[in-house]
Design a protein around this motif. Structure first.
Motif, short mmCIF file in Angstrom:
data_model
loop_
_atom_site.label_atom_id
_atom_site.label_comp_id
_atom_site.label_asym_id
_atom_site.label_seq_id
_atom_site.Cartn_x
_atom_site.Cartn_y
_atom_site.Cartn_z
N ASN A 155 0.87 -1.18 0.00
CA ASN A 155 0.00 0.00 0.00
C ASN A 155 0.90 1.23 0.00
O ASN A 155 1.71 1.42 0.91
CB ASN A 155 -0.93 0.01 1.21
N ILE A 156 0.75 2.03 -1.04
CA ILE A 156 1.71 3.11 -1.30
C ILE A 156 1.74 4.16 -0.19
O ILE A 156 2.78 4.80 0.04
CB ILE A 156 1.41 3.75 -2.68
N ALA A 157 0.64 4.32 0.53
CA ALA A 157 0.60 5.32 1.60
C ALA A 157 1.72 5.09 2.61
O ALA A 157 2.31 6.05 3.12
CB ALA A 157 -0.75 5.27 2.32
N PHE A 158 2.01 3.82 2.90
CA PHE A 158 3.03 3.51 3.90
C PHE A 158 4.41 3.99 3.46
O PHE A 158 5.25 4.34 4.30
CB PHE A 158 3.06 2.00 4.18
N GLU A 185 4.90 6.44 0.90
CA GLU A 185 4.81 7.89 0.66
C GLU A 185 4.98 8.66 1.97
O GLU A 185 5.56 9.75 1.98
CB GLU A 185 3.44 8.18 0.04
N ALA A 186 4.47 8.09 3.07
CA ALA A 186 4.57 8.78 4.36
C ALA A 186 6.01 8.95 4.82
O ALA A 186 6.30 9.75 5.70
CB ALA A 186 3.77 8.03 5.43
N PRO A 192 11.03 10.78 0.25
CA PRO A 192 11.83 10.19 -0.84
C PRO A 192 12.44 8.85 -0.46
O PRO A 192 12.49 7.93 -1.27
CB PRO A 192 12.92 11.24 -1.08
N TRP A 230 10.11 5.99 -1.07
CA TRP A 230 10.01 5.58 -2.48
C TRP A 230 11.19 4.71 -2.88
O TRP A 230 11.07 3.82 -3.73
CB TRP A 230 9.89 6.81 -3.39
N ASP A 266 -0.91 -0.53 -4.54
CA ASP A 266 -2.23 -0.14 -3.99
C ASP A 266 -2.19 1.35 -3.69
O ASP A 266 -1.85 1.79 -2.60
CB ASP A 266 -2.53 -0.95 -2.72
N ALA A 267 -2.51 2.12 -4.72
CA ALA A 267 -2.29 3.57 -4.68
C ALA A 267 -3.59 4.35 -4.73
O ALA A 267 -3.63 5.51 -4.36
CB ALA A 267 -1.40 3.97 -5.86
N LYS A 268 -4.64 3.73 -5.23
CA LYS A 268 -5.96 4.36 -5.32
C LYS A 268 -5.87 5.74 -5.98
O LYS A 268 -6.42 6.71 -5.49
CB LYS A 268 -6.62 4.40 -3.94
N ARG A 269 -5.15 5.79 -7.10
CA ARG A 269 -4.98 7.04 -7.81
C ARG A 269 -6.15 7.31 -8.75
O ARG A 269 -7.04 6.48 -8.91
CB ARG A 269 -3.67 7.02 -8.61
N PHE A 301 3.88 4.27 -12.05
CA PHE A 301 3.79 2.90 -11.52
C PHE A 301 4.11 1.82 -12.55
O PHE A 301 4.55 0.74 -12.19
CB PHE A 301 2.40 2.66 -10.91
N ARG A 358 -1.92 -7.42 7.63
CA ARG A 358 -1.50 -7.50 9.04
C ARG A 358 -1.47 -8.92 9.57
O ARG A 358 -0.58 -9.28 10.34
CB ARG A 358 -2.44 -6.64 9.90
N PRO A 374 11.89 9.34 -6.63
CA PRO A 374 12.33 10.04 -5.40
C PRO A 374 12.81 11.47 -5.67
O PRO A 374 12.55 12.38 -4.89
CB PRO A 374 13.48 9.15 -4.91
N TRP A 380 10.00 13.93 -5.63
CA TRP A 380 9.53 14.30 -4.28
C TRP A 380 10.45 15.33 -3.65
O TRP A 380 10.01 16.18 -2.87
CB TRP A 380 9.41 13.05 -3.40
N THR A 428 -4.97 4.11 6.76
CA THR A 428 -4.10 4.36 5.62
C THR A 428 -4.25 5.80 5.13
O THR A 428 -3.27 6.45 4.76
CB THR A 428 -4.41 3.35 4.50
N LEU A 438 -2.06 7.95 7.00
CA LEU A 438 -0.67 8.02 6.54
C LEU A 438 -0.50 9.03 5.41
O LEU A 438 0.50 9.75 5.35
CB LEU A 438 -0.20 6.64 6.08
N TYR A 439 -1.49 9.08 4.51
CA TYR A 439 -1.43 10.10 3.46
C TYR A 439 -1.51 11.50 4.09
O TYR A 439 -0.81 12.43 3.67
CB TYR A 439 -2.56 9.91 2.45
N ALA A 459 1.76 12.32 5.44
CA ALA A 459 2.72 12.62 4.37
C ALA A 459 2.60 14.08 3.93
O ALA A 459 3.61 14.79 3.79
CB ALA A 459 2.50 11.69 3.17
#
Lengths: 272, 272
Positions: A60-63, A65-66, A69, A72, A91-94, A108, A237, B69, B72, B100, B103-104, B107
């Motif tokens: 999940n990209i949020a983890f 991105e938080a 750089p 990433w 898993d970015a939900k863009r 991606f 998890r 990166p 960013w 999640t 986390l965004y 960020a």
């Protein structure tokens, strides 16, 4: 990776397990924090331990991105480390207007080399289409999610009596095909999976919400499986934090194996 | 930044202009590409040239994410360079399940220090709430977007006769307030702005689609302005690519000033 190759892998491993790499610095063993890239080190050990049971990995990209750089970079290293025959999901939900979604697709699918990316449908066709233009790459479109708020809009019935997620499933089937589009279908609503499968007989579903989020694997398979399996069931998890001590990898392996064994018997029973 | 401070700035500059920093390596002058960080160098000059006319800057995150990166880092440097009294928008269109989304939020609001982030509503309340928990930070929720595909789902009428974007506007007003929530309202559908303003009298709208996307500024102000202005109108390409030669900054300045002058007279006329 195309659909035939994915199904081939599912048969070979007797598994439709997706392992969610939702790697959180506050949850991994503190001994790892001394290393230069704790996130990658954790992921590497999880991948080593679970690769024989998993057909897909889903960071999940949020983890990432938080973490800025550096996050990433950990993500890129993780992606490079995943064996090439395993399906990868960003898993970015863009989702954005056309030319901008094209940039997310580039990020991606080209800069990184994910097989698929999750996309939010709210902005409609031109926010999704740019992702579909890449050969052997996939959109995994949010249809029915597993969170509490999913009922706020996804279940609103239109004049014609269809909930919004039906509209999403119907319309989007005209945009992509079974070789470049999957759907997120939340497993905490077991009763709805049969309904979705009826609308979308041949596409793959990415099913979150088994394990910590509380869905039943048996129900998902019973109502959701088709003749090419048609399911990727995610556990995050429940696998990666099965132990929060330094034995996390062997604990993850045990949990992944447990799920794989259950999946083997469900494939036997329902995939036909 | 809170609402009072934002309105203060709008009055001081007689402007409600947001400059979209959609910085694309293939569109900036090729002379810049020799520099170590062409994206930041371009943004820096654009900011220097337009800061007296702009009340907000809005980098679309896709443009930075597509660069990996390094992108960013350019984004962080750009954010740091924007004068502190100017409102900043991370146009990221994020949204995920509760923890999640948190986390965004972290960020964009903590690791970086944006004033606001654009969020997609499809996943409902628990995907939006985590962003609202930060003091003096804002969610800018997608309601009615300006792209062609916006009609695919946003205009679907529910049983009660309301299009989906109405449902989004109504429900989400219970989640946030006029001090932490704004809405994206596309200006290419001028006729709809009055309708939205009626539903949401006091919130700010972020209006994309003036300029290259073709909306009329006059119409937006006439139908959308309220007694604290209530509008941030974005222009990206029309300003930052006014010239693709090395005079891009002075060309951007001219375009920004032109819009600001028009905005000054619209504020005079409609903000009361």
């Amino acid at each position: 990776m195309n659909k035939a190759e994915l199904f081939e892998q599912i048969k070979r491993k007797s598994s439709f397990l997706c392992v969610g790499l939702d790697t959180d610095l506050s949850k991994i063993p503190s001994d790892l924090l001394k290393l230069e890239d704790p996130v990658f080190e954790f992921n590497k050990q999880i991948i080593d331990a679970t690769a024989e049971y998993a057909v897909a990995y889903k960071p999940n990209i949020a983890f990432y991105e938080a973490l800025g750089p550096k996050g990433w970079e950990s993500l890129q290293k993780t992606l490079d480390y995943i064996p090439k025959d395993i399906f990868t999901i960003a898993d970015a939900k863009r989702g954005d207007i056309g030319n901008t979604s094209g940039l997310y697709a580039k990020a991606f699918f080209e800069s990184m080399d994910f097989d698929s990316v999750t996309v939010a449908p709210y902005m409609g066709v031109d926010s999704v289409q740019p992702f579909l233009e890449f050969q052997d790459k996939w959109v995994i479109l949010l249809a029915l999610t597993s969170n509490a708020g999913s009922s706020d809009f996804q279940l609103i019935e239109s004049k014609s009596g269809k909930p919004l997620f039906h509209e999403v499933l119907e319309k989007s089937q005209l945009w992509g095909n079974t070789d470049n589009m999957m759907y997120v279908v939340g497993a905490t609503r077991g009763e709805l999976i049969a309904e979705v499968r009826k609308l979308v007989p041949d596409h793959f579903f990415l099913v979150p919400g088994v394990g910590a989020q509380g869905g039943s694997l048996e129900e998902v398979a019973q109502y959701g499986m088709n003749d090419t399996c048609g399911l990727l069931v995610n556990s995050s998890r429940g696998i990666i934090y099965a132990s929060q001590k330094m034995d996390f990898a062997s604990a993850a392996k045990r949990e992944a194996e447990k799920l794989q064994l259950e999946m083997a018997s469900l494939l036997e029973q329902y995939c036909r």
